[in-house]
Scaffold this motif. Structure first.
Motif, short mmCIF file in Angstrom:
data_model
loop_
_atom_site.label_atom_id
_atom_site.label_comp_id
_atom_site.label_asym_id
_atom_site.label_seq_id
_atom_site.Cartn_x
_atom_site.Cartn_y
_atom_site.Cartn_z
N ARG A 51 -3.82 -7.04 -3.24
CA ARG A 51 -3.30 -8.81 -3.16
C ARG A 51 -2.29 -8.83 -3.92
NH1 ARG A 51 -6.21 -13.52 -0.13
NH2 ARG A 51 -3.87 -14.19 -0.11
N ASN A 52 -0.95 -8.64 -4.12
CA ASN A 52 -0.24 -9.09 -4.96
C ASN A 52 -0.52 -11.21 -5.35
OD1 ASN A 52 1.88 -6.95 -4.76
ND2 ASN A 52 2.64 -7.78 -3.77
N LEU A 55 -2.69 -11.42 -8.43
CA LEU A 55 -2.93 -10.35 -9.43
C LEU A 55 -3.12 -11.39 -10.48
CD1 LEU A 55 -0.36 -7.56 -8.69
CD2 LEU A 55 -2.94 -7.52 -8.51
N GLN A 306 4.25 2.06 -8.14
CA GLN A 306 3.64 1.05 -6.78
C GLN A 306 4.49 0.14 -6.99
OE1 GLN A 306 0.95 -2.55 -8.77
NE2 GLN A 306 -1.20 -1.13 -7.82
N GLN A 307 5.92 0.07 -7.85
CA GLN A 307 7.08 -0.53 -8.42
C GLN A 307 8.14 0.55 -7.68
OE1 GLN A 307 9.45 -0.92 -11.73
NE2 GLN A 307 9.52 -3.12 -11.38
N ARG A 310 7.79 -0.17 -3.62
CA ARG A 310 7.79 -0.88 -2.39
C ARG A 310 9.20 -1.34 -3.21
NH1 ARG A 310 3.29 -4.09 -6.82
NH2 ARG A 310 2.00 -3.83 -4.62
#
Length: 348
Positions: A51-52, A55, A306-307, A310
């Motif tokens: 979950r962001n 982090l 990931q970037q 997203r």
């Protein structure tokens, strides 16, 4: 009786309420520093979270724990499924706690590619060690990471060290390329092998043999003892064909039995000898520094990936590209270039 029942129920509710309470980074840090195993488990859960919102907390927690000096030993243990890794680790762990050591076990369980579930049964298999007050066992799902090594295993090592554990044992899934990932985060790498499972040398992969600091022929007991001794000789001959290691250590082969609890203390003495050799040569510290650099690069790769996924432009065109690739309307390489172009345009 009724009062006792109500009191018991009230106590359970209080425990559940306490468990639900979210701890701050400072509370987690202090709990880890105090060696509180329950809080250590919660800290690892935070670090493993995808979950962001978690982090930033996880990064701060790791940085806090890095500030605490540790003289721990990191040991990776690998081998094919069925070689007896969990049984071996339990006997090794109880032997070490008997010597006054604090032992943490990070066991990575394979995740199903279909159901996305994991059994996480290591605590069940290590019934004696799990009850040991000087031991901590943490099974983690491998997820979809390379070789089945949990994405946050290395951060979990840092937390365990900050909690005061002298020895951290990392058990691999034993398939794919998990050995490479674990090798990059440990000081000593032990390969468990079986005898009597076919041609001993036929099953050797050059890569894993070159990485191993020692080979232990497990299940050397009963009718299998003589076969294990023969296998030991064959592996010793094979190791002579490999070039010398940079750390000045000559890999050794031994036999052991988790059932009879034989050969375990000899393996520990071998590990101590290895540490003395590598520390005298300055390789121990150099290896840890190189591992830090390696994990920096791995983390950059992961964050970039990931970037990329997203990004709204990638999300918008990905399904279309996948469909076209599956129908052979566009090559996978060309589709990747199209998605990268869209991603770069969005960044600008």
């Amino acid at each position: 009786m009724g009062t006792e029942k109500n009191t018991g129920t009230k106590g359970v509710l209080q425990v559940k309420k306490h468990r639900k309470k979210k701890l701050s980074v400072e509370e987690l840090t202090q709990g880890v520093f105090n060696g509180n195993k329950a809080i250590l488990a919660r800290a690892i859960t935070l670090v493993e979270s995808t979950r962001n919102v978690d982090l930033t907390k996880a990064h701060t927690l790791i940085e806090n724990c890095l500030s605490k000096e540790s003289k721990s030993i990191r040991i990776g243990i690998t081998g094919v499924p069925g070689v007896g890794k969990s049984s071996f680790i339990e006997v090794l762990g109880t032997t070490l706690t008997g010597l006054g050591k604090k032992v943490a076990v990070l066991a990575v369980d394979p995740t199903s590619t279909r159901s996305k579930g994991s059994i996480l049964g290591d605590k069940t298999r290590m019934q004696e060690l799990v009850k040991d007050p000087n031991a901590f066992i943490r099974p983690s799902p491998s997820g979809e990471t390379l070789g089945g090594v949990a994405r946050k295993t290395r951060e979990s090592v840092i937390l365990c060290e900050a909690a005061g554990f002298d020895i951290v044992l990392i058990e691999t899934v034993g398939v794919g390329q998990s050995e490479t990932a674990v090798h990059s985060m440990v000081d000593f790498f032990l390969l468990l092998k079986l005898s009597g499972a076919g041609d001993e040398l036929q099953g050797i992969k050059r890569g894993i043999m070159e990485m191993a600091d020692a080979i232990a022929i497990n299940k050397a007991d009963g009718d299998n003892l003589k076969r294990a001794q023969r296998a030991k000789v064959e592996f010793q001959r094979a190791l002579q064909l490999y070039p010398p290691k940079e750390n000045g250590w000559i890999p050794k082969v031994s036999t052991c039995s988790a059932i009879d609890k034989t050969g375990i203390i000899e393996i520990w003495e071998m590990i101590i000898q290895f540490l003395e050799t590598t520390k005298d040569h300055g390789y121990f510290e150099k290896n840890r520094q190189n591992q830090n650099k390696y994990w920096l690069m791995q983390t950059i790769d992961e964050l970039l990936k990931q970037q990329f996924y997203r990004a709204s432009s990638v999300k918008k065109h990905l399904e279309n590209m996948l469909q076209q690739v599956s129908e052979d309307k566009i090559s996978p390489f060309r589709a990747a270039e199209v998605l990268m172009a869209a991603y770069r345009k969005e960044l600008k």
